[in-house]
Design an enzyme around this catalytic site. Structure first.
Site, mmCIF file in Angstrom:
data_model
loop_
_atom_site.group_PDB
_atom_site.id
_atom_site.type_symbol
_atom_site.label_atom_id
_atom_site.label_comp_id
_atom_site.label_asym_id
_atom_site.label_seq_id
_atom_site.Cartn_x
_atom_site.Cartn_y
_atom_site.Cartn_z
ATOM 1 C CB CYS A 150 -5.707 18.995 -7.415
ATOM 2 S SG CYS A 150 -6.392 18.072 -6.036
ATOM 3 C CG HIS B 296 -1.784 19.636 -6.508
ATOM 4 N ND1 HIS B 296 -2.499 20.416 -5.633
ATOM 5 C CD2 HIS B 296 -2.294 18.375 -6.398
ATOM 6 C CE1 HIS B 296 -3.401 19.670 -5.026
ATOM 7 N NE2 HIS B 296 -3.295 18.433 -5.466
ATOM 8 C CG ASN C 74 -4.475 17.754 -1.979
ATOM 9 O OD1 ASN C 74 -4.747 18.873 -2.411
ATOM 10 N ND2 ASN C 74 -4.602 16.659 -2.705
HETATM 11 C C1 LIG Z 1 -3.375 7.850 -0.486
HETATM 12 C C2 LIG Z 1 -1.913 7.451 -0.452
HETATM 13 C C3 LIG Z 1 -1.135 8.326 0.514
HETATM 14 C C4 LIG Z 1 -1.812 6.013 0.040
HETATM 15 O O1 LIG Z 1 -0.471 5.590 0.017
HETATM 16 P P1 LIG Z 1 -0.064 4.237 -0.691
HETATM 17 O O2 LIG Z 1 1.378 4.075 -0.464
HETATM 18 O O3 LIG Z 1 -0.554 4.271 -2.101
HETATM 19 O O4 LIG Z 1 -0.866 3.188 0.158
HETATM 20 P P2 LIG Z 1 -1.933 2.101 -0.309
HETATM 21 O O5 LIG Z 1 -3.237 2.760 -0.612
HETATM 22 O O6 LIG Z 1 -1.315 1.229 -1.366
HETATM 23 O O7 LIG Z 1 -2.064 1.282 1.023
HETATM 24 C C5 LIG Z 1 -0.964 0.585 1.592
HETATM 25 C C6 LIG Z 1 -1.358 0.046 2.936
HETATM 26 O O8 LIG Z 1 -1.431 1.133 3.874
HETATM 27 C C7 LIG Z 1 -2.698 1.114 4.530
HETATM 28 N N1 LIG Z 1 -3.083 2.486 4.841
HETATM 29 C C8 LIG Z 1 -3.803 3.345 4.096
HETATM 30 N N2 LIG Z 1 -3.949 4.505 4.748
HETATM 31 C C9 LIG Z 1 -3.304 4.369 5.938
HETATM 32 C C10 LIG Z 1 -3.098 5.229 7.018
HETATM 33 N N3 LIG Z 1 -3.586 6.484 7.046
HETATM 34 N N4 LIG Z 1 -2.376 4.787 8.062
HETATM 35 C C11 LIG Z 1 -1.857 3.544 8.072
HETATM 36 N N5 LIG Z 1 -2.026 2.674 7.055
HETATM 37 C C12 LIG Z 1 -2.738 3.089 5.996
HETATM 38 C C13 LIG Z 1 -3.622 0.463 3.538
HETATM 39 O O9 LIG Z 1 -4.759 -0.065 4.183
HETATM 40 C C14 LIG Z 1 -2.745 -0.604 2.959
HETATM 41 O O10 LIG Z 1 -2.711 -1.670 3.828
HETATM 42 P P3 LIG Z 1 -2.643 -3.203 3.290
HETATM 43 O O11 LIG Z 1 -1.367 -3.277 2.518
HETATM 44 O O12 LIG Z 1 -2.677 -4.000 4.528
HETATM 45 O O13 LIG Z 1 -3.849 -3.358 2.416
HETATM 46 C C15 LIG Z 1 -1.259 7.543 -1.859
HETATM 47 O O14 LIG Z 1 -1.793 6.530 -2.664
HETATM 48 C C16 LIG Z 1 -1.471 8.839 -2.525
HETATM 49 O O15 LIG Z 1 -1.000 9.879 -2.098
HETATM 50 N N6 LIG Z 1 -2.168 8.822 -3.658
HETATM 51 C C17 LIG Z 1 -2.395 10.009 -4.445
HETATM 52 C C18 LIG Z 1 -3.407 10.841 -3.774
HETATM 53 C C19 LIG Z 1 -3.626 12.105 -4.486
HETATM 54 O O16 LIG Z 1 -2.744 12.637 -5.111
HETATM 55 N N7 LIG Z 1 -4.850 12.597 -4.330
HETATM 56 C C20 LIG Z 1 -5.291 13.847 -4.744
HETATM 57 C C21 LIG Z 1 -5.285 13.978 -6.181
HETATM 58 S S1 LIG Z 1 -4.674 15.487 -6.488
#
Ligand SMILES: CC(C)(COP(=O)(O)OP(=O)(O)OC[C@H]1O[C@@H](n2cnc3c(N)ncnc32)[C@H](O)[C@@H]1OP(=O)(O)O)[C@@H](O)C(=O)NCCC(=O)NCCS
Length: 332
Positions: A116, A256, A286
């Site tokens: 990214c 980003h 993204n």
């Molecule tokens: C991926 C992302 C959106 C997930 O959000 P989060 O708030 O961190 O969520 P978590 O991974 O902690 O998961 C929380 C819960 O939501 C659930 N969950 C994950 N994806 C889900 C979805 N699409 N729909 C519903 N629930 C979802 C998980 O299973 C978890 O459930 P649990 O608590 O029962 O285990 C977030 O972590 C993120 O944006 N990370 C950075 C990604 C990024 O920047 N990537 C590119 C690099 S440039």
């Protein structure tokens, strides 16, 4: 001798027609529009459909539009740098494919892989060739076809990524505009949290790697989130401090587009209001190396000559950085 700076003198982008909405994702994986919107800020993303269509399709459309609007002849181009993690093929470089397709008969080109942060790494790299007086017209591309490496049964990644990208033209200027400063970092500490397990020389493609889904993006979202939220803001504040910039001096943050919550946290630590933050994550998700040129393309008509822009990115690797530029032209 007057100091040469590199200035962005035009921008153009491209997104494919197909719109993958949160509603459609609800039919593919166990998720909801409400969860995706509140956790990421994304409502829809674009997908490049069709056989044999790689990232070069996105890049070529962007560059063709860029050449037309900047009235640049392809033979005037000296260098093409294409930032991508989804090249058409492992080799040759996608920049090669692009150069030939647009008729850049005097140019050379190469790809740059920094996930990214790829576009801003390429922007800095290109700007140094201009500052040194070596080249006069450089095309910097950020483009990715993320749908080619996303597992559409994995709800934690498939909701985030989309396809798209854009290109800018870099040219020399002696005016008080252009790219003034940039700081970049990378740290392999991020490898376990965001990577593709197979397809490289360490683990070539095999039936086993395909069966295991090892050619898809592997992401541990919350670890990436925590690192991004701290480091993107830290590096932005550093570039501001080194250039004596106060919050009130910043006209635009160009962040980003990975997660709206990361963007909001960065803006808040900079002390700037939402109106000064470029944002289109709701429409494109993204697009990895594509997000920054897509933002500049979307907002081009609102940016004034002389505006102070802080461009910031964070990505897999980990890679991150910030670029301070004074916008070089009015397009409105
Ligand atoms: C991926 C992302 C959106 C997930 O959000 P989060 O708030 O961190 O969520 P978590 O991974 O902690 O998961 C929380 C819960 O939501 C659930 N969950 C994950 N994806 C889900 C979805 N699409 N729909 C519903 N629930 C979802 C998980 O299973 C978890 O459930 P649990 O608590 O029962 O285990 C977030 O972590 C993120 O944006 N990370 C950075 C990604 C990024 O920047 N990537 C590119 C690099 S440039």
């Amino acid at each position: 001798m007057t100091k040469l700076r590199a200035a962005i003198t035009g921008v153009h982008g491209y997104v494919p027609d197909y719109v993958l909405t949160n509603a459609e994702l609800e039919t593919m994986v166990e998720t909801t529009d409400e969860w995706i919107t509140s956790r990421t800020g994304i409502k829809e993303r674009r997908i490049l459909k069709g056989n044999d269509k790689g990232t070069s399709v996105i890049a070529i459309e962007s560059v063709k539009g860029l050449l037309e609007k900047t009235k640049t002849k392809p033979e005037e181009i000296d260098l093409i740098i294409c930032a991508t993690i989804t090249p058409d093929m492992v080799f040759p470089a996608t920049a090669n494919v692009i150069g030939t397709e647009i008729g850049a008969i005097n140019a050379f080109g190469y790809d740059l892989l920094a996930a990214c942060s790829g576009f801003i790494y390429a922007l800095t790299t290109g700007s140094k060739f201009i500052e040194a007086g070596i080249y006069k017209k450089i095309i910097i591309i950020g483009a990715d076809k993320m749908s080619s490496i996303v597992d559409y049964t994995d709800r934690t990644t498939c909701i985030i990524f989309g396809d798209g990208g854009g290109a800018v033209l870099l040219e020399p200027t002696t005016e008080d505009v252009g790219i003034i400063d940039s700081i970049h970092r990378s740290d392999g500490i991020g490898l376990p949290f965001l990577h593709m397990k197979a397809g490289g020389s360490r683990k070539p493609a095999s039936h086993e790697t395909i069966d295991a889904g090892d050619h898809y993006v592997h992401q541990e979202g919350s670890a990436v989130f925590k690192f991004a939220v701290v480091n993107m803001a830290d590096i932005v504040l550093k570039v501001m401090r080194l250039n004596n910039l106060q919050s009130s001096d910043i006209d635009w943050l160009v962040p980003h587009q990975a997660n709206k919550r990361i963007i909001d946290a960065t803006a808040s630590r900079m002390g700037i209001v939402e109106d000064k933050v470029m944002m289109n994550i709701d429409r494109y998700g993204n697009t990895t190396a594509g997000t920054i040129p897509l933002l500049l393309w979307d907002y081009e008509s609102k940016i004034n000559k002389g505006d102070n822009l802080i461009i910031a990115a964070f990505g897999g690797g980990f890679t991150w950085g910030a670029v301070y530029t004074k916008w070089a032209y009015d397009s409105h």
